[in-house]
Design a protein around this motif. Structure first.
Motif, PDB file in Angstrom:
ATOM      1  N   VAL A 135       0.767  -1.185   0.046  1.00 19.06           N
ATOM      2  CA  VAL A 135      -0.011  -0.007  -0.004  1.00 19.06           C
ATOM      3  C   VAL A 135       1.028   1.295  -0.069  1.00 19.06           C
ATOM      4  N   ALA A 136       1.959   1.290   0.862  1.00 16.96           N
ATOM      5  CA  ALA A 136       2.884   2.429   0.956  1.00 16.96           C
ATOM      6  C   ALA A 136       3.311   2.813  -0.421  1.00 16.96           C
ATOM      7  N   SER A 137       3.982   1.708  -1.396  1.00 14.76           N
ATOM      8  CA  SER A 137       4.501   2.061  -2.630  1.00 14.76           C
ATOM      9  C   SER A 137       3.418   2.207  -3.788  1.00 14.76           C
ATOM     10  N   LEU A 138       2.195   1.593  -3.601  1.00 20.34           N
ATOM     11  CA  LEU A 138       1.437   1.616  -4.742  1.00 20.34           C
ATOM     12  C   LEU A 138       0.068   2.315  -4.657  1.00 20.34           C
ATOM     13  N   GLY A 139      -0.329   2.554  -3.643  1.00 20.03           N
ATOM     14  CA  GLY A 139      -1.684   3.236  -3.175  1.00 20.03           C
ATOM     15  C   GLY A 139      -2.766   2.438  -3.298  1.00 20.03           C
ATOM     16  N   ILE A 140      -3.835   3.343  -3.711  1.00 25.15           N
ATOM     17  CA  ILE A 140      -5.163   2.806  -3.813  1.00 25.15           C
ATOM     18  C   ILE A 140      -5.499   2.451  -5.124  1.00 25.15           C
ATOM     19  N   ARG A 141      -5.465   1.219  -5.622  1.00 20.41           N
ATOM     20  CA  ARG A 141      -5.748   0.587  -6.868  1.00 20.41           C
ATOM     21  C   ARG A 141      -6.029  -0.707  -6.832  1.00 20.41           C
ATOM     22  N   PRO A 142      -6.817  -1.345  -8.014  1.00 17.65           N
ATOM     23  CA  PRO A 142      -6.848  -2.914  -7.950  1.00 17.65           C
ATOM     24  C   PRO A 142      -5.617  -3.700  -7.510  1.00 17.65           C
ATOM     25  N   ASN A 143      -5.749  -4.537  -6.709  1.00 19.02           N
ATOM     26  CA  ASN A 143      -4.761  -5.440  -6.466  1.00 19.02           C
ATOM     27  C   ASN A 143      -4.662  -6.642  -7.072  1.00 19.02           C
ATOM     28  N   HIS A 144      -5.860  -7.182  -7.608  1.00 16.42           N
ATOM     29  CA  HIS A 144      -6.019  -8.253  -8.652  1.00 16.42           C
ATOM     30  C   HIS A 144      -7.525  -8.341  -9.215  1.00 16.42           C
ATOM     31  N   PHE A 145      -7.432  -8.845 -10.565  1.00 18.01           N
ATOM     32  CA  PHE A 145      -8.745  -9.149 -10.963  1.00 18.01           C
ATOM     33  C   PHE A 145      -8.480 -10.593 -11.030  1.00 18.01           C
ATOM     34  N   THR A 146      -9.719 -11.363 -11.291  1.00 16.84           N
ATOM     35  CA  THR A 146      -9.920 -12.861 -11.436  1.00 16.84           C
ATOM     36  C   THR A 146     -10.606 -13.220 -12.621  1.00 16.84           C
ATOM     37  N   ILE A 147     -10.100 -14.494 -13.096  1.00 15.27           N
ATOM     38  CA  ILE A 147     -10.583 -15.009 -14.267  1.00 15.27           C
ATOM     39  C   ILE A 147     -11.562 -15.820 -13.624  1.00 15.27           C
ATOM     40  N   ALA A 148     -12.913 -16.070 -13.938  1.00 14.27           N
ATOM     41  CA  ALA A 148     -13.866 -17.025 -13.681  1.00 14.27           C
ATOM     42  C   ALA A 148     -13.850 -18.334 -14.275  1.00 14.27           C
ATOM     43  N   VAL A 149     -13.231 -19.109 -13.790  1.00  9.17           N
ATOM     44  CA  VAL A 149     -13.123 -20.604 -14.492  1.00  9.17           C
ATOM     45  C   VAL A 149     -14.385 -21.007 -14.785  1.00  9.17           C
ATOM     46  N   ASN A 150     -15.276 -21.001 -14.219  1.00 11.84           N
ATOM     47  CA  ASN A 150     -16.848 -21.424 -14.553  1.00 11.84           C
ATOM     48  C   ASN A 150     -17.133 -21.337 -15.878  1.00 11.84           C
ATOM     49  N   TYR A 151     -16.658 -20.133 -16.259  1.00 10.82           N
ATOM     50  CA  TYR A 151     -17.130 -19.865 -17.661  1.00 10.82           C
ATOM     51  C   TYR A 151     -15.869 -20.500 -18.881  1.00 10.82           C
ATOM     52  N   LEU A 152     -14.951 -20.948 -18.472  1.00  4.53           N
ATOM     53  CA  LEU A 152     -13.872 -21.509 -19.409  1.00  4.53           C
ATOM     54  C   LEU A 152     -14.604 -23.061 -19.850  1.00  4.53           C
ATOM     55  N   GLU A 153     -14.451 -23.273 -21.107  1.00  4.43           N
ATOM     56  CA  GLU A 153     -15.130 -24.503 -21.831  1.00  4.43           C
ATOM     57  C   GLU A 153     -13.678 -25.543 -22.017  1.00  4.43           C
ATOM     58  N   LYS A 154     -12.585 -25.143 -22.463  1.00  5.96           N
ATOM     59  CA  LYS A 154     -11.553 -26.093 -22.610  1.00  5.96           C
ATOM     60  C   LYS A 154     -10.790 -26.096 -21.317  1.00  5.96           C
TER      61      LYS A 154
END
Length: 269
Positions: free
Chosen positions: A155-174
């Motif tokens: 937090v000290a170096s990067l501040g307020i921002r998205p820490n991660h997004f996430t792929i929803a594996v439930n929607y993947l077919e292969k």
């Protein structure tokens, strides 16, 4: 601001800090997959004017509702999950560091950061992709924070921002399993967080998760110094239906505790 613009702004900031994410997303799209975001997470401090209570209204204004509280005693964190009536909109996870549980030295550094924040900037949703709202800490201070709390240093170096997004594996077919996704990630040349196992969680707790190790980017520090530090990572989640047949909407604290270590400076490269 509507949800489309909100998540577009978040994604733009996120991929600027996390080049791996766009490459991984594109790799799955090129394989014919539909990539849906399961959730996005943020880190902050329990200090005004950037505490969780100050950031939460921007999420609620988009139609989200508080879903469940979480506690991470070992990492000195508390958090809330948020869900939207639209099932295809990503969940939101807001966490904050309990600064009073750190040493006096670490607390003083973080309080100095928070005291520099212009409270008027926190009243606008853009605060969630604003980055660092204070003067850079010194490299020695960052190292001191890192020794005590990797989250605090982040937090000290990067501040307020998205820490991660996430792929929803439930929607993947292969690639229907988290491990399938992790293998593709490794084929692309990215490291996987193996803290607590490559796949955290199991069907019995209704959620399985995995993640990359965070990218590293060169950031400014006091005195004109620049150093490479961990930024953000990409997560992958598979959800299971509960006894009533409803897809699990929450998070599993024991698994999330290990996912936090995706930004561990000793492991990222």
């Amino acid at each position: 601001m509507d949800t489309t613009e909100f998540f577009e702004k978040l994604w733009a900031d996120y991929v600027a800090m996390t080049p791996q994410a766009e490459k991984i997303r594109k790799a799955f799209v090129d394989r014919g997959e539909r990539v849906v975001n399961d959730h996005v997470a943020f880190r902050t401090l329990n200090l005004a004017p950037i505490n969780l209570a100050a950031l939460e209204p921007h999420v609620l204004a988009l139609g989200y509702e508080r879903f469940q509280p979480y506690s991470f005693p070992a990492k000195k964190l508390k958090a809330f999950g948020y869900v939207h009536p639209d099932p295809e909109l990503p969940r939101v996870f807001l966490s904050e560091l309990l600064v009073e549980e750190l040493s006096d030295e670490a607390g003083a550094i973080l309080r100095r950061c928070a005291e520099q924040v212009d409270a008027s900037k926190v009243s606008d949703p853009s605060v969630l992709w604003s980055g660092r709202l204070w003067e850079p800490v010194s490299w020695a201070e960052w190292q001191a924070l890192q020794e005590e709390s990797e989250y605090a240093a982040w937090v000290a170096s990067l501040g307020i921002r998205p820490n991660h997004f996430t792929i929803a594996v439930n929607y993947l077919e292969k690639y229907p399993e988290v491990e399938d996704v992790l293998r593709v990630v490794e084929e692309l040349g990215y490291g996987v967080n193996d803290s607590g196992g490559r796949v955290k969680g199991k069907p019995e707790v209704l959620l399985e998760q995995g993640s990359t190790m965070a990218d590293r980017l060169t950031m400014p520090f006091a005195g004109g110094e620049e150093h490479a530090v961990p930024t953000c990572y990409y997560e992958f989640a598979k959800r299971y239906p509960d006894a009533e047949g409803n897809l699990f909407q929450g998070f599993v604290a024991a698994s999330a505790d290990k996912i936090f270590e995706s930004t561990d400076a000793g492991k990222t490269s």
